[in-house]
Enzyme design. Structure first.
Site, PDB file in Angstrom:
ATOM      1  N   SER A 144      11.374 -36.813 -20.924  1.00 60.90           N
ATOM      2  CA  SER A 144      10.436 -36.963 -19.798  1.00 60.90           C
ATOM      3  C   SER A 144      10.559 -38.326 -19.145  1.00 60.90           C
ATOM      4  CB  SER A 144       8.998 -36.820 -20.308  1.00 60.90           C
ATOM      5  OG  SER A 144       8.792 -35.578 -20.893  1.00 60.90           O
ATOM      6  N   HIS A 165      16.015 -32.033 -17.084  1.00 60.88           N
ATOM      7  CA  HIS A 165      14.581 -32.154 -17.334  1.00 60.88           C
ATOM      8  C   HIS A 165      13.866 -30.891 -16.885  1.00 60.88           C
ATOM      9  CE1 HIS A 165      10.478 -34.155 -16.462  1.00 60.88           C
ATOM     10  NE2 HIS A 165      10.553 -33.853 -17.740  1.00 60.88           N
ATOM     11  N   GLU A 177      15.165 -30.899 -13.148  1.00 57.39           N
ATOM     12  CA  GLU A 177      15.719 -32.135 -12.576  1.00 57.39           C
ATOM     13  C   GLU A 177      17.040 -32.412 -13.273  1.00 57.39           C
ATOM     14  OE1 GLU A 177      12.425 -34.739 -13.453  1.00 57.39           O
ATOM     15  OE2 GLU A 177      11.772 -34.742 -11.365  1.00 57.39           O
ATOM     16  N   ASN A 215       7.831 -37.050 -12.772  1.00 55.63           N
ATOM     17  CA  ASN A 215       7.035 -37.901 -13.658  1.00 55.63           C
ATOM     18  C   ASN A 215       6.802 -39.300 -13.093  1.00 55.63           C
ATOM     19  OD1 ASN A 215       6.726 -35.842 -15.409  1.00 55.63           O
ATOM     20  ND2 ASN A 215       8.191 -36.559 -16.934  1.00 55.63           N
TER      21      ASN A 215
HETATM   22  C1  LIG Z   1      -5.098 -37.921 -19.037  1.00 54.25           C
HETATM   23  C2  LIG Z   1      -4.440 -38.634 -20.157  1.00 54.25           C
HETATM   24  C3  LIG Z   1      -3.211 -39.330 -19.627  1.00 54.25           C
HETATM   25  C4  LIG Z   1      -2.216 -39.713 -20.679  1.00 54.25           C
HETATM   26  C5  LIG Z   1      -1.019 -40.343 -20.040  1.00 54.25           C
HETATM   27  C6  LIG Z   1      -0.085 -39.321 -19.416  1.00 54.25           C
HETATM   28  C7  LIG Z   1       1.332 -39.775 -19.379  1.00 54.25           C
HETATM   29  C8  LIG Z   1       2.346 -38.612 -19.450  1.00 54.25           C
HETATM   30  C9  LIG Z   1       2.043 -37.440 -18.555  1.00 54.25           C
HETATM   31  C10 LIG Z   1       3.283 -36.738 -18.027  1.00 54.25           C
HETATM   32  C11 LIG Z   1       3.843 -35.680 -18.978  1.00 54.25           C
HETATM   33  C12 LIG Z   1       5.152 -35.147 -18.424  1.00 54.25           C
HETATM   34  C13 LIG Z   1       5.647 -33.975 -19.217  1.00 54.25           C
HETATM   35  C14 LIG Z   1       6.968 -33.418 -18.673  1.00 54.25           C
HETATM   36  O1  LIG Z   1       8.011 -34.338 -18.725  1.00 54.25           O
HETATM   37  C15 LIG Z   1       6.912 -32.857 -17.266  1.00 54.25           C
HETATM   38  C16 LIG Z   1       6.122 -31.600 -17.219  1.00 54.25           C
HETATM   39  O2  LIG Z   1       6.431 -30.564 -17.753  1.00 54.25           O
HETATM   40  S1  LIG Z   1       4.625 -31.783 -16.391  1.00 54.25           S
HETATM   41  C17 LIG Z   1       3.862 -30.218 -16.581  1.00 54.25           C
HETATM   42  C18 LIG Z   1       4.303 -29.246 -15.496  1.00 54.25           C
HETATM   43  N1  LIG Z   1       3.554 -28.016 -15.645  1.00 54.25           N
HETATM   44  C19 LIG Z   1       2.351 -27.833 -15.083  1.00 54.25           C
HETATM   45  O3  LIG Z   1       1.848 -28.631 -14.339  1.00 54.25           O
HETATM   46  C20 LIG Z   1       1.646 -26.546 -15.477  1.00 54.25           C
HETATM   47  C21 LIG Z   1       0.409 -26.346 -14.662  1.00 54.25           C
HETATM   48  N2  LIG Z   1      -0.220 -25.098 -15.099  1.00 54.25           N
HETATM   49  C22 LIG Z   1       0.182 -23.876 -14.628  1.00 54.25           C
HETATM   50  O4  LIG Z   1       1.126 -23.733 -13.877  1.00 54.25           O
HETATM   51  C23 LIG Z   1      -0.585 -22.686 -15.146  1.00 54.25           C
HETATM   52  O5  LIG Z   1      -1.859 -23.137 -15.626  1.00 54.25           O
HETATM   53  C24 LIG Z   1       0.153 -21.915 -16.285  1.00 54.25           C
HETATM   54  C25 LIG Z   1       0.463 -22.854 -17.426  1.00 54.25           C
HETATM   55  C26 LIG Z   1       1.407 -21.271 -15.747  1.00 54.25           C
HETATM   56  C27 LIG Z   1      -0.778 -20.829 -16.808  1.00 54.25           C
HETATM   57  O6  LIG Z   1      -1.064 -19.973 -15.689  1.00 54.25           O
HETATM   58  P1  LIG Z   1      -2.530 -19.399 -15.496  1.00 54.25           P
HETATM   59  O7  LIG Z   1      -2.525 -18.499 -14.324  1.00 54.25           O
HETATM   60  O8  LIG Z   1      -3.453 -20.559 -15.510  1.00 54.25           O
HETATM   61  O9  LIG Z   1      -2.857 -18.571 -16.756  1.00 54.25           O
HETATM   62  P2  LIG Z   1      -2.031 -17.486 -17.565  1.00 54.25           P
HETATM   63  O10 LIG Z   1      -1.921 -18.039 -18.952  1.00 54.25           O
HETATM   64  O11 LIG Z   1      -2.657 -16.164 -17.336  1.00 54.25           O
HETATM   65  O12 LIG Z   1      -0.515 -17.405 -17.024  1.00 54.25           O
HETATM   66  C28 LIG Z   1      -0.247 -16.697 -15.828  1.00 54.25           C
HETATM   67  C29 LIG Z   1       1.042 -15.938 -16.018  1.00 54.25           C
HETATM   68  O13 LIG Z   1       2.098 -16.861 -16.218  1.00 54.25           O
HETATM   69  C30 LIG Z   1       2.985 -16.347 -17.195  1.00 54.25           C
HETATM   70  N3  LIG Z   1       3.022 -17.262 -18.318  1.00 54.25           N
HETATM   71  C31 LIG Z   1       2.148 -18.265 -18.589  1.00 54.25           C
HETATM   72  N4  LIG Z   1       2.564 -18.945 -19.653  1.00 54.25           N
HETATM   73  C32 LIG Z   1       3.713 -18.351 -20.073  1.00 54.25           C
HETATM   74  C33 LIG Z   1       4.642 -18.590 -21.125  1.00 54.25           C
HETATM   75  N5  LIG Z   1       4.462 -19.618 -21.974  1.00 54.25           N
HETATM   76  N6  LIG Z   1       5.721 -17.779 -21.245  1.00 54.25           N
HETATM   77  C34 LIG Z   1       5.900 -16.763 -20.382  1.00 54.25           C
HETATM   78  N7  LIG Z   1       5.089 -16.460 -19.359  1.00 54.25           N
HETATM   79  C35 LIG Z   1       4.004 -17.260 -19.225  1.00 54.25           C
HETATM   80  C36 LIG Z   1       2.478 -15.038 -17.660  1.00 54.25           C
HETATM   81  O14 LIG Z   1       3.121 -13.999 -16.981  1.00 54.25           O
HETATM   82  C37 LIG Z   1       1.010 -15.112 -17.286  1.00 54.25           C
HETATM   83  O15 LIG Z   1       0.541 -13.837 -17.026  1.00 54.25           O
HETATM   84  P3  LIG Z   1      -0.019 -13.000 -18.284  1.00 54.25           P
HETATM   85  O16 LIG Z   1       1.104 -12.903 -19.300  1.00 54.25           O
HETATM   86  O17 LIG Z   1      -1.196 -13.779 -18.824  1.00 54.25           O
HETATM   87  O18 LIG Z   1      -0.359 -11.687 -17.693  1.00 54.25           O
HETATM   88  N1  LIG Z   2       5.770 -31.180 -23.559  1.00 57.92           N
HETATM   89  C1  LIG Z   2       6.122 -31.180 -22.283  1.00 57.92           C
HETATM   90  O1  LIG Z   2       5.343 -30.766 -21.396  1.00 57.92           O
HETATM   91  C2  LIG Z   2       7.489 -31.691 -21.892  1.00 57.92           C
HETATM   92  C3  LIG Z   2       7.997 -31.338 -20.637  1.00 57.92           C
HETATM   93  C4  LIG Z   2       9.278 -31.796 -20.277  1.00 57.92           C
HETATM   94  C5  LIG Z   2      10.006 -32.582 -21.149  1.00 57.92           C
HETATM   95  N2  LIG Z   2       9.479 -32.886 -22.364  1.00 57.92           N
HETATM   96  C6  LIG Z   2      10.326 -33.663 -23.289  1.00 57.92           C
HETATM   97  O2  LIG Z   2      10.943 -32.750 -24.195  1.00 57.92           O
HETATM   98  C7  LIG Z   2      11.090 -33.342 -25.493  1.00 57.92           C
HETATM   99  C8  LIG Z   2      10.380 -32.487 -26.515  1.00 57.92           C
HETATM  100  O3  LIG Z   2       9.040 -32.391 -26.160  1.00 57.92           O
HETATM  101  P1  LIG Z   2       8.129 -31.217 -26.783  1.00 57.92           P
HETATM  102  O4  LIG Z   2       6.854 -31.215 -26.011  1.00 57.92           O
HETATM  103  O5  LIG Z   2       8.917 -29.979 -26.914  1.00 57.92           O
HETATM  104  O6  LIG Z   2       7.844 -31.812 -28.254  1.00 57.92           O
HETATM  105  P2  LIG Z   2       7.374 -31.021 -29.554  1.00 57.92           P
HETATM  106  O7  LIG Z   2       6.668 -32.023 -30.373  1.00 57.92           O
HETATM  107  O8  LIG Z   2       6.710 -29.754 -29.187  1.00 57.92           O
HETATM  108  O9  LIG Z   2       8.756 -30.631 -30.228  1.00 57.92           O
HETATM  109  C9  LIG Z   2       9.643 -31.609 -30.673  1.00 57.92           C
HETATM  110  C10 LIG Z   2      10.445 -30.971 -31.800  1.00 57.92           C
HETATM  111  O10 LIG Z   2      11.513 -31.845 -32.141  1.00 57.92           O
HETATM  112  C11 LIG Z   2      11.719 -31.727 -33.534  1.00 57.92           C
HETATM  113  N3  LIG Z   2      12.486 -32.894 -33.979  1.00 57.92           N
HETATM  114  C12 LIG Z   2      12.092 -34.164 -34.067  1.00 57.92           C
HETATM  115  N4  LIG Z   2      13.093 -34.930 -34.500  1.00 57.92           N
HETATM  116  C13 LIG Z   2      14.164 -34.129 -34.683  1.00 57.92           C
HETATM  117  C14 LIG Z   2      15.503 -34.324 -35.112  1.00 57.92           C
HETATM  118  N5  LIG Z   2      15.934 -35.523 -35.462  1.00 57.92           N
HETATM  119  N6  LIG Z   2      16.315 -33.265 -35.138  1.00 57.92           N
HETATM  120  C15 LIG Z   2      15.880 -32.041 -34.777  1.00 57.92           C
HETATM  121  N7  LIG Z   2      14.611 -31.781 -34.378  1.00 57.92           N
HETATM  122  C16 LIG Z   2      13.778 -32.818 -34.328  1.00 57.92           C
HETATM  123  C17 LIG Z   2      10.319 -31.649 -34.110  1.00 57.92           C
HETATM  124  O11 LIG Z   2      10.354 -31.089 -35.407  1.00 57.92           O
HETATM  125  C18 LIG Z   2       9.634 -30.753 -33.085  1.00 57.92           C
HETATM  126  O12 LIG Z   2       9.686 -29.397 -33.463  1.00 57.92           O
HETATM  127  C19 LIG Z   2      10.547 -34.760 -25.348  1.00 57.92           C
HETATM  128  O13 LIG Z   2      11.616 -35.610 -25.043  1.00 57.92           O
HETATM  129  C20 LIG Z   2       9.601 -34.641 -24.159  1.00 57.92           C
HETATM  130  O14 LIG Z   2       9.427 -35.870 -23.473  1.00 57.92           O
HETATM  131  C21 LIG Z   2       8.241 -32.469 -22.761  1.00 57.92           C
END
Ligand SMILES: CCCCCCCCCCCCC[C@H](O)CC(=O)SCCNC(=O)CCNC(=O)[C@H](O)C(C)(C)COP(=O)(O)OP(=O)(O)OC[C@H]1O[C@@H](n2cnc3c(N)ncnc32)[C@H](O)[C@@H]1OP(=O)(O)O
Ligand SMILES: NC(=O)c1ccc[n+]([C@@H]2O[C@H](COP(=O)([O-])OP(=O)(O)OC[C@H]3O[C@@H](n4cnc5c(N)ncnc54)[C@H](O)[C@@H]3O)[C@@H](O)[C@H]2O)c1
Length: 310
Positions: A144, A165, A177, A215
């Site tokens: 991330s 990503h 990405e 991000n």
């Molecule tokens: C505040 C504290 C701060 C701390 C500091 C923060 C610093 C770090 C923060 C950044 C982290 C970055 C992580 C990463 O690098 C980048 C990312 O990934 S960011 C996350 C991006 N994603 C989102 O923003 C998700 C937003 N949410 C949604 O889009 C929806 O809520 C959802 C998750 C899709 C769920 O949809 P909903 O309509 O709400 O609800 P449902 O559960 O009914 O889902 C609808 C429909 O979607 C299908 N579906 C949902 N989940 C799955 C799944 N896992 N697998 C397959 N299909 C899925 C499904 O068809 C659902 O329909 P249904 O099956 O329920 O009939």
């Molecule tokens: N969670 C998110 O929404 C998200 C979205 C995009 C990217 N990412 C990135 O993806 C990566 C994984 O995130 P996550 O949310 O899936 O974490 P997670 O904690 O769900 O899973 C991480 C997994 O890695 C395994 N692991 C740790 N060290 C290991 C090793 N040495 N060899 C093999 N397996 C090992 C752990 O057992 C665990 O099952 C991170 O780099 C995170 O920044 C996370």
């Protein structure tokens, strides 16, 4: 016109040959992201081996994939259950699980790492794989927030290293990405882009800059949210409701942090604080650290900012 056509045919055939070169994918990490990446790669016809540190974790990961596939089948094949079962079975047939990453990587075309957001652990993993993976194998990290260049620094194959990503939940989010750093070859960058598209995603490209595109914009917003909560300006619930109803987000920042994993969010915050210690926004959050210390990691542990216990 003839020249343009032949150039297009050449480019398409090159892209097809690159994609044909990626037959087997190794996904390392069977957690939130590794399972999703495994699923979309298998769904699109790739042979995938998902690895993690214990058999229990990879078995649980496989079960998570099956549950997710059932949701995809229910939605996509609601009018044709026979086709739905065929899709489910053929996808699952493409998936293997393992705990011996070195053995798996010795015969793979693409490694996608999705392990804990820790630079040292990622570097150690790739360094060991670099010694056993075939010369042609491409390495990619799903990090991330960590610089791809730093993750790749322990490997000889700097030209065959990039970032892929994906976004959570991988089966639903349409974006990948594709990240290149100075040493990433054009061939590798194009192969990663072709792969992202082959698994059904829209790809964007970005330099190896902190947070890439999403991000870089999302993390500061979410960090501002936790500062707002820590100041007592508003409750987590009201901040979430406000961002959903006022900004049209599908999840508010605290719901999203619980969904991403508060541990992963902490790792990201800590990493950016280390990169830019004078930036007050990135200073460690006592609240986030307390939740992680108490094992409240969000949905993955049943409790975070909210409780998910049934
Ligand atoms: C505040 C504290 C701060 C701390 C500091 C923060 C610093 C770090 C923060 C950044 C982290 C970055 C992580 C990463 O690098 C980048 C990312 O990934 S960011 C996350 C991006 N994603 C989102 O923003 C998700 C937003 N949410 C949604 O889009 C929806 O809520 C959802 C998750 C899709 C769920 O949809 P909903 O309509 O709400 O609800 P449902 O559960 O009914 O889902 C609808 C429909 O979607 C299908 N579906 C949902 N989940 C799955 C799944 N896992 N697998 C397959 N299909 C899925 C499904 O068809 C659902 O329909 P249904 O099956 O329920 O009939
Ligand atoms: N969670 C998110 O929404 C998200 C979205 C995009 C990217 N990412 C990135 O993806 C990566 C994984 O995130 P996550 O949310 O899936 O974490 P997670 O904690 O769900 O899973 C991480 C997994 O890695 C395994 N692991 C740790 N060290 C290991 C090793 N040495 N060899 C093999 N397996 C090992 C752990 O057992 C665990 O099952 C991170 O780099 C995170 O920044 C996370």
């Amino acid at each position: 016109m003839a020249f343009a056509t032949s150039a297009l045919v050449r480019s398409l055939s090159t892209s097809a040959s690159r994609q044909a070169a990626i037959k087997h994918v190794t996904v390392i990490g069977g957690g939130l992201m590794g399972t999703g990446i495994t699923q979309v790669a298998a769904q699109s016809g790739h042979n995938v081996t998902m690895c993690d540190v214990s058999d229990d974790i990879v078995q649980k990961g496989l079960a998570r994939i099956q549950d997710s596939l059932k949701r995809v089948v229910k939605k996509k094949y609601k009018d044709d259950p026979t086709a739905g079962q065929k899709f489910f079975d053929s996808t699952m047939e493409n998936i293997r699980i393992d705990t011996n990453v070195e053995r798996v990587a010795a015969s793979t075309d693409l490694v996608i790492e999705a392990i804990i957001e820790n630079l040292d652990i990622k570097q150690k993993l790739f360094s060991s794989l670099d010694k056993v993976a075939p010369q042609h194998t491409i390495f990619a990290s799903n990090t991330s927030s960590l610089p791809i260049k730093d993750i790749a620094s322990t490997c000889e194959r700097q030209d065959r290293f990039g970032g892929l990503h994906f976004f959570n939940p991988v089966p639903v989010m349409k974006l990948v990405e594709v990240v290149r750093f100075g040493a990433t070859s054009n061939e590798t960058f194009q192969s990663l882009t072709d792969f992202g598209q082959a698994v059904g995603k829209t790809t964007v490209s970005c330099k190896d800059t902190p947070g890439f595109i999403v991000n870089r914009l999302l993390v500061p917003y979410m960090m501002e949210a936790v500062r707002m909560l820590e100041r007592g300006d508003a409750s987590a619930k009201d901040i979430d409701v406000a961002m959903k109803l006022g900004a049209g987000y599908p999840m508010g920042p605290f719901e999203l942090t619980d969904y991403v994993g508060i541990d992963t969010c902490k790792f990201i915050m800590d990493g950016w604080h280390e990169l830019d210690p004078d930036q007050p926004l990135f200073k460690p959050s006592e609240l986030v650290n307390k939740l992680v210390a108490e094992g409240k990691l969000g949905m993955k542990s049943g409790e975070g900012f909210y409780s998910y216990k049934k």
